[in-house]
Design a protein around this motif. Structure first.
Motif, short mmCIF file in Angstrom:
data_model
loop_
_atom_site.label_atom_id
_atom_site.label_comp_id
_atom_site.label_asym_id
_atom_site.label_seq_id
_atom_site.Cartn_x
_atom_site.Cartn_y
_atom_site.Cartn_z
N ALA A 90 0.75 -1.19 0.00
CA ALA A 90 0.02 -0.14 -0.10
C ALA A 90 0.84 1.12 -0.06
CB ALA A 90 -0.85 0.01 1.32
N ASN A 91 1.97 1.36 0.82
CA ASN A 91 2.85 2.38 0.80
C ASN A 91 3.66 2.53 -0.60
OD1 ASN A 91 2.35 2.97 3.28
ND2 ASN A 91 3.82 1.83 4.32
N ALA A 92 3.78 1.43 -0.85
CA ALA A 92 4.76 1.46 -2.35
C ALA A 92 3.86 2.15 -3.48
CB ALA A 92 5.23 0.12 -2.77
N ALA A 93 2.52 1.51 -3.45
CA ALA A 93 1.60 1.98 -4.63
C ALA A 93 1.36 3.50 -4.46
CB ALA A 93 0.52 1.17 -4.35
N ARG A 94 1.32 4.12 -3.15
CA ARG A 94 1.17 5.47 -3.21
C ARG A 94 2.37 6.36 -3.52
NH1 ARG A 94 -1.32 4.38 1.93
NH2 ARG A 94 0.68 4.49 2.99
N ARG A 95 3.57 5.63 -3.67
CA ARG A 95 4.74 6.53 -4.13
C ARG A 95 4.99 6.27 -5.58
NH1 ARG A 95 9.31 5.18 0.55
NH2 ARG A 95 8.05 6.19 2.50
N VAL A 96 4.19 5.49 -6.42
CA VAL A 96 4.44 5.27 -7.83
C VAL A 96 3.70 6.24 -8.43
CG1 VAL A 96 4.42 3.66 -9.59
CG2 VAL A 96 5.25 2.90 -7.29
N MET A 97 4.33 6.85 -9.45
CA MET A 97 3.60 7.82 -10.41
C MET A 97 3.75 7.17 -12.00
SD MET A 97 3.84 11.84 -11.17
CE MET A 97 3.20 12.22 -9.54
N LEU A 98 2.91 6.70 -12.44
CA LEU A 98 2.90 6.06 -13.82
C LEU A 98 2.90 7.48 -14.75
CD1 LEU A 98 1.03 2.92 -14.23
CD2 LEU A 98 3.52 3.26 -13.95
N ASN A 157 8.05 -11.39 -13.35
CA ASN A 157 7.05 -11.01 -14.23
C ASN A 157 5.95 -10.95 -13.42
OD1 ASN A 157 8.46 -10.63 -16.64
ND2 ASN A 157 8.04 -12.95 -17.57
N ARG A 158 5.31 -11.92 -12.58
CA ARG A 158 4.14 -12.02 -11.82
C ARG A 158 4.02 -10.76 -10.94
NH1 ARG A 158 5.01 -17.51 -11.63
NH2 ARG A 158 5.97 -17.31 -9.50
N LYS A 159 5.21 -10.31 -10.27
CA LYS A 159 5.03 -9.18 -9.37
C LYS A 159 4.86 -7.84 -10.17
CE LYS A 159 8.05 -10.76 -5.74
NZ LYS A 159 8.50 -9.96 -4.55
N ILE A 160 5.48 -7.84 -11.36
CA ILE A 160 5.26 -6.54 -12.08
C ILE A 160 3.93 -6.40 -12.58
CG2 ILE A 160 5.71 -5.37 -14.14
CD1 ILE A 160 8.18 -5.09 -12.11
N ARG A 161 3.31 -7.73 -13.02
CA ARG A 161 1.96 -7.52 -13.71
C ARG A 161 0.99 -7.23 -12.33
NH1 ARG A 161 3.16 -12.92 -17.03
NH2 ARG A 161 4.28 -12.07 -18.83
N SER A 162 1.08 -8.13 -11.31
CA SER A 162 0.36 -7.83 -10.37
C SER A 162 0.18 -6.43 -9.69
CB SER A 162 0.40 -8.58 -9.05
OG SER A 162 1.78 -8.24 -8.24
N TRP A 163 1.32 -5.72 -9.81
CA TRP A 163 1.22 -4.28 -9.44
C TRP A 163 0.27 -3.30 -10.33
CZ3 TRP A 163 7.18 -5.07 -9.08
CH2 TRP A 163 7.18 -5.84 -7.80
N ALA A 164 0.18 -3.71 -11.55
CA ALA A 164 -0.61 -2.86 -12.48
C ALA A 164 -1.91 -2.83 -11.85
CB ALA A 164 -0.63 -3.72 -13.93
N VAL A 165 -2.41 -3.98 -11.09
CA VAL A 165 -3.87 -3.85 -10.43
C VAL A 165 -3.71 -3.00 -9.38
CG1 VAL A 165 -5.52 -5.33 -9.58
CG2 VAL A 165 -4.29 -6.26 -11.51
N GLN A 166 -2.72 -3.06 -8.68
CA GLN A 166 -2.61 -2.05 -7.45
C GLN A 166 -2.48 -0.58 -7.74
OE1 GLN A 166 0.16 -3.69 -4.49
NE2 GLN A 166 0.07 -5.63 -5.58
N LEU A 167 -1.99 -0.28 -8.97
CA LEU A 167 -1.73 1.19 -9.17
C LEU A 167 -2.95 1.61 -10.12
CD1 LEU A 167 1.95 0.75 -10.70
CD2 LEU A 167 1.23 1.55 -8.33
#
Length: 83
Positions: free
Chosen positions: A20-28, A73-83
């Protein structure tokens, strides 16, 4: 992302911070106007990502192989859902 360093930085961030903290820090920010950054993350394949410097790419690929390419690959793909 097609840039291996960008994918690596996402992997490191989400591996060592609470999701949750990491997702808040990412700006695509798409690099191309026609690019759908979330779709690219959802379909990410490390085999298609590269670095400008082949030596950097070789070092990153060794580190990624230690985790496993499929897990990376799974980690990167799963983050697309979280962002």
């Amino acid at each position: 992302p097609g840039r291996l360093w960008c994918a690596w930085e996402l992997c490191v961030l989400f591996s060592f911070a609470r999701e949750a903290n990491a997702a808040r820090r990412v700006m695509l920010v798409p690099l191309e106007k026609t690019s759908d950054a979330l779709e690219q993350l959802a379909n990410f394949d490390v085999a298609r990502a590269h670095c400008y410097d082949p030596n950097s790419e070789a070092r990153l690929r060794v580190a990624i192989a230690a985790v496993s390419r499929s897990q990376f690959n799974r980690k990167i793909r799963s983050w697309a859902v979280q962002l």
